[in-house]
Design an enzyme around this catalytic site. Structure first.
Site, short mmCIF file in Angstrom:
data_model
loop_
_atom_site.label_atom_id
_atom_site.label_comp_id
_atom_site.label_asym_id
_atom_site.label_seq_id
_atom_site.Cartn_x
_atom_site.Cartn_y
_atom_site.Cartn_z
N TRP A 33 0.81 -1.23 0.00
CA TRP A 33 0.00 0.00 0.00
C TRP A 33 0.84 1.27 0.00
O TRP A 33 0.32 2.35 -0.25
CB TRP A 33 -0.92 0.02 1.23
CG TRP A 33 -0.21 -0.35 2.51
CD1 TRP A 33 -0.24 -1.57 3.12
CD2 TRP A 33 0.64 0.48 3.32
NE1 TRP A 33 0.56 -1.57 4.26
CE2 TRP A 33 1.10 -0.31 4.40
CE3 TRP A 33 1.06 1.80 3.24
CZ2 TRP A 33 1.96 0.18 5.38
CZ3 TRP A 33 1.92 2.29 4.21
CH2 TRP A 33 2.36 1.48 5.27
N ASN A 34 2.14 1.16 0.29
CA ASN A 34 2.86 2.40 0.64
C ASN A 34 3.17 3.31 -0.55
O ASN A 34 3.12 4.52 -0.42
CB ASN A 34 4.13 2.07 1.43
CG ASN A 34 5.11 1.23 0.67
OD1 ASN A 34 4.73 0.33 -0.07
ND2 ASN A 34 6.38 1.52 0.81
N LYS B 51 -2.65 -7.20 -8.59
CA LYS B 51 -3.46 -7.17 -7.36
C LYS B 51 -2.84 -6.13 -6.45
O LYS B 51 -1.82 -6.36 -5.79
CB LYS B 51 -3.49 -8.52 -6.64
CG LYS B 51 -4.63 -8.50 -5.61
CD LYS B 51 -4.40 -9.37 -4.41
CE LYS B 51 -3.53 -8.79 -3.34
NZ LYS B 51 -4.04 -7.55 -2.69
N PRO B 52 -3.43 -4.94 -6.43
CA PRO B 52 -2.87 -3.91 -5.55
C PRO B 52 -3.26 -4.23 -4.11
O PRO B 52 -4.10 -5.09 -3.86
CB PRO B 52 -3.58 -2.63 -6.02
CG PRO B 52 -4.85 -3.08 -6.66
CD PRO B 52 -4.64 -4.49 -7.14
N GLY C 49 6.16 -6.67 -0.82
CA GLY C 49 5.44 -6.58 0.45
C GLY C 49 6.36 -6.97 1.59
O GLY C 49 7.58 -6.91 1.47
N SER C 50 5.77 -7.37 2.68
CA SER C 50 6.57 -7.67 3.88
C SER C 50 7.28 -9.02 3.72
O SER C 50 6.86 -9.87 2.94
CB SER C 50 5.66 -7.71 5.11
OG SER C 50 4.70 -8.74 4.94
N GLU D 233 10.28 -8.70 -3.54
CA GLU D 233 10.88 -7.45 -3.04
C GLU D 233 10.29 -7.22 -1.66
O GLU D 233 9.10 -6.92 -1.54
CB GLU D 233 10.52 -6.28 -3.98
CG GLU D 233 10.94 -6.46 -5.42
CD GLU D 233 12.44 -6.36 -5.63
OE1 GLU D 233 13.14 -5.84 -4.75
OE2 GLU D 233 12.91 -6.84 -6.67
N LEU D 234 11.12 -7.37 -0.62
CA LEU D 234 10.55 -7.47 0.74
C LEU D 234 11.01 -6.33 1.66
O LEU D 234 11.51 -5.31 1.20
CB LEU D 234 10.91 -8.84 1.31
CG LEU D 234 10.52 -10.02 0.40
CD1 LEU D 234 10.96 -11.34 1.00
CD2 LEU D 234 9.02 -10.03 0.12
N CYS E 138 10.09 1.33 1.80
CA CYS E 138 10.94 0.18 2.12
C CYS E 138 12.38 0.60 2.35
O CYS E 138 13.09 -0.02 3.13
CB CYS E 138 10.85 -0.86 1.02
SG CYS E 138 11.26 -0.22 -0.60
N GLU F 41 11.86 -3.83 11.24
CA GLU F 41 11.39 -2.76 10.35
C GLU F 41 10.28 -2.00 11.07
O GLU F 41 9.24 -2.57 11.41
CB GLU F 41 10.84 -3.39 9.06
CG GLU F 41 10.39 -2.34 8.06
CD GLU F 41 9.87 -2.95 6.76
OE1 GLU F 41 9.09 -3.92 6.81
OE2 GLU F 41 10.24 -2.44 5.68
P1 NAD Z 1 1.96 -7.08 3.07
O1 NAD Z 1 2.98 -8.13 2.98
O2 NAD Z 1 1.04 -7.05 4.23
O3 NAD Z 1 1.02 -7.09 1.77
C1 NAD Z 1 1.55 -6.97 0.47
C2 NAD Z 1 0.55 -7.49 -0.54
O4 NAD Z 1 0.42 -8.90 -0.37
C3 NAD Z 1 -0.85 -6.92 -0.40
O5 NAD Z 1 -1.38 -6.68 -1.68
C4 NAD Z 1 -1.61 -8.05 0.29
O6 NAD Z 1 -3.00 -8.04 0.03
C5 NAD Z 1 -0.95 -9.25 -0.35
N1 NAD Z 1 -1.08 -10.50 0.40
C6 NAD Z 1 -1.28 -10.68 1.71
N2 NAD Z 1 -1.30 -12.01 1.99
C7 NAD Z 1 -1.09 -12.67 0.83
C8 NAD Z 1 -1.00 -14.04 0.47
N3 NAD Z 1 -1.12 -15.01 1.39
N4 NAD Z 1 -0.79 -14.35 -0.83
C9 NAD Z 1 -0.66 -13.39 -1.77
N5 NAD Z 1 -0.74 -12.06 -1.48
C10 NAD Z 1 -0.96 -11.71 -0.19
O7 NAD Z 1 2.77 -5.70 2.97
P2 NAD Z 1 2.21 -4.23 3.15
O8 NAD Z 1 1.93 -3.99 4.60
O9 NAD Z 1 1.15 -3.98 2.16
O10 NAD Z 1 3.49 -3.36 2.70
C11 NAD Z 1 4.52 -3.00 3.55
C12 NAD Z 1 5.72 -3.91 3.39
O11 NAD Z 1 6.15 -3.90 2.02
C13 NAD Z 1 6.93 -3.45 4.19
O12 NAD Z 1 7.54 -4.57 4.79
C14 NAD Z 1 7.85 -2.83 3.14
O13 NAD Z 1 9.21 -2.84 3.48
C15 NAD Z 1 7.56 -3.72 1.97
N6 NAD Z 1 7.96 -3.06 0.71
C16 NAD Z 1 9.07 -3.52 0.06
C17 NAD Z 1 9.51 -2.87 -1.10
C18 NAD Z 1 10.75 -3.34 -1.83
O14 NAD Z 1 10.96 -2.89 -2.95
N7 NAD Z 1 11.56 -4.21 -1.28
C19 NAD Z 1 8.80 -1.78 -1.58
C20 NAD Z 1 7.67 -1.34 -0.90
C21 NAD Z 1 7.25 -1.99 0.27
#
Ligand code: NAD
Length: 492
Positions: free
Chosen positions: A132-133, A156-157, A206-207, A228-229, A262, A361
């Site tokens: 979401w960020n 899938k955003p 994501g995370s 990308e985490l 991130c 983090e």
């Molecule tokens: P999140 O992991 O909670 O969610 C990310 C995405 O995954 C969302 O679209 C969510 O709906 C989806 N999701 C959740 N469970 C899933 C599953 N079981 N299967 C498939 N998809 C699923 O992360 P967040 O809170 O949205 O974002 C913040 C995190 O993203 C932070 O840890 C940040 O560091 C990381 N991030 C990393 C980068 C990078 O380039 N490394 C860039 C931006 C954000």
């Protein structure tokens, strides 16, 4: 620090698509993809450049879509949209360069008669799952090279920020992309899982915790992926650094997007001889920041809200943990009284490496600052984390900065700046350790969206190759004599 009365509308209502609906979107994209691939680089370039021009001419439309869901300040959203414009321009123009057939010269005596070539073909339909960020940079932004390579894409955003991805669906139609080629599957985790099952390649951002679940899911269908985490980026400030620039950078890269990037600066190590001076400059600059909701107008506030009360709770817990273990809050320190979404930009000193704000983090507007004896100690502490996304070094001595960079366990290191790697599309950006697998940007950032094919073509050939049948012993005896002569000499 001024505050605007908080009001948070949040994203509009969008359905959580189920597996069947996701599959239907992927099927539609798959049906549109061959015509898109057949356009070739020139045809796709024209569509992507039209999309770029629409986005550049009507930036506020896309900034509005980001602000609607996040209520971030205009300038934070504008930076994202600028990156979208730059990315459309870059991949439209450079896709062909990265994906043209590559001839490879061989040094092997076994294949000197053969032409060796590597070719790239679109994989089919790419799934992109984003956080979401920064919905432009890490969601639609990752779709652009996939499209430029000739694929269909289903995004899938995050369920918290669907608007920008949907706005880009309209954008791609206006630019002339085939119907259904790029589509958006709204929903939460279950929708993401259904997307993993249906696509030919998955790009996930994501995370780290979710990334591990995604990898487990993808392995069931052997769907290839990149991850990308999360990160916990350190900033090292050497005694010889330009302290004014370093302090301004720490404040901008620590509190920008309310620390929800991130590669935000998450922790700062400063050589002890300049620690107090540096802290004073950071505290003074932090005190001047205006905090409030973004209203889609420039110049109103510097620091916006957290995306959700749950995210604010994490940040608050890290601050409370630090204080309980003896840290001092130099400015900020908690939730703005009137809201559960605003964390004040917070500078912490007296921190230790064992505190949560240093080890995990935080993903919020906190800057824990710690003095170090020397740069050796700074490097050891900077590397003392399971993450390895980015790192930052400030010094007036560029060569020294680069030498320190080489010793940091991070996918990207910026010297005397940060975040620039997001805009350097020619070079890969990915994480070491638990910050990811694979990378975006650079050759790798588009070649991963392609099936790679190695072609080995016999140029001059005999009627029957010596190693083919029959095995009458002549070739075997010859090789027994020749191989030790060619490869058997010991190195000097
Ligand atoms: P999140 O992991 O909670 O969610 C990310 C995405 O995954 C969302 O679209 C969510 O709906 C989806 N999701 C959740 N469970 C899933 C599953 N079981 N299967 C498939 N998809 C699923 O992360 P967040 O809170 O949205 O974002 C913040 C995190 O993203 C932070 O840890 C940040 O560091 C990381 N991030 C990393 C980068 C990078 O380039 N490394 C860039 C931006 C954000």
């Amino acid at each position: 620090m001024s505050q605007i009365a908080p009001h948070f509308a949040g994203p509009g209502r969008h359905p959580d698509l189920d597996a069947e609906q996701v599959r239907a979107l992927v099927d539609r994209s798959r049906a549109a993809q061959p015509a898109w691939a057949a356009l070739g680089f020139d045809g796709r370039r024209r569509v992507l450049l039209r999309a770029r021009s629409i986005m550049a001419r009507d930036m506020d439309r896309f900034i509005g879509a980001v602000v609607r869901d996040t209520r971030k300040p205009y300038e934070d959203a504008q930076l994202e949209v600028l990156s979208g414009v730059a990315s459309l321009d870059f991949w439209a123009k450079r896709a062909e360069h990265y994906l043209k057939d590559q001839r490879v010269r061989t040094r092997s005596p076994f294949v000197f008669r053969y032409k060796l070539e590597i070719g790239f073909a679109p994989r089919g339909v790419i799934g992109v799952i984003g956080p979401w960020n920064v919905p432009m940079i890490n969601s639609f932004g990752d779709c652009i090279p996939a499209l430029a390579a000739g694929n269909g894409v289903v995004l899938k955003p995050s369920e918290l920020t669907p608007s920008l991805g949907l706005e880009c669906e309209a954008l791609m139609r206006e630019a002339g992309a085939p119907d259904g080629l790029y589509a958006v599957a709204t929903g939460a985790g279950a929708t993401g899982e259904a997307l993993i099952d249906a696509v030919d390649f998955l790009q996930f951002t994501g995370s780290t915790a979710t990334g591990k679940r995604v990898a487990e899911r993808a392995i069931q269908t052997l769907t290839p992926y990149t991850l990308e985490l999360g990160g916990n980026d350190p900033m090292i400030v050497c005694a010889d650094a330009d302290l004014d620039r370093a302090a301004s950078a720490a404040v901008f890269y620590g509190f920008g997007n309310a620390g929800q990037i991130c590669v935000s600066v998450e922790r700062v190590y400063v050589e002890e001889s300049v620690h107090d001076q540096f802290v004073a400059k950071v505290v003074e600059r932090t005190g001047r920041l205006r905090q409030g909701l973004g209203h889609g107008e420039p110049g109103r506030v510097e620091v916006g809200p957290m995306i959700s009360p749950a995210q604010a709770d994490v940040v608050k817990a890290h601050i409370d943990d630090a204080v309980a273990q003896g840290a001092t809050v130099r400015t900020g320190g908690g939730l703005v009284e009137t809201s559960d979404r605003f964390i004040e930009p917070t500078v912490l000193t007296g921190v230790t490496q064992s505190m949560r704000c240093m080890r995990e983090e935080t993903f919020g507007p906190t800057l824990p600052i710690m003095p170090v004896r020397d740069i050796e100690e700074a490097i050891t502490l900077a590397n003392d984390t399971p993450y390895g996304l980015g790192a930052v070094v400030f010094t007036r001595d560029r060569a020294r900065g680069e030498a320190i960079a080489k010793r940091l366990q991070a996918g990207t290191v910026n010297v005397n700046d940060a975040w620039m790697s997001y805009f350097a599309l020619e070079v890969p950006m990915g994480g070491h350790k638990q910050s990811g697998i694979g990378a975006r940007h650079g050759a790798e950032g588009i070649q991963k969206y392609c099936d790679k094919q190695t072609r080995v073509v016999a140029r001059f050939h005999l009627g029957n190759e010596p190693v083919w049948y029959p095995h009458d012993g002549r070739v075997g005896r010859l090789l027994r004599r020749v191989i030790p002569l060619v490869y058997g000499r010991a190195p000097r």
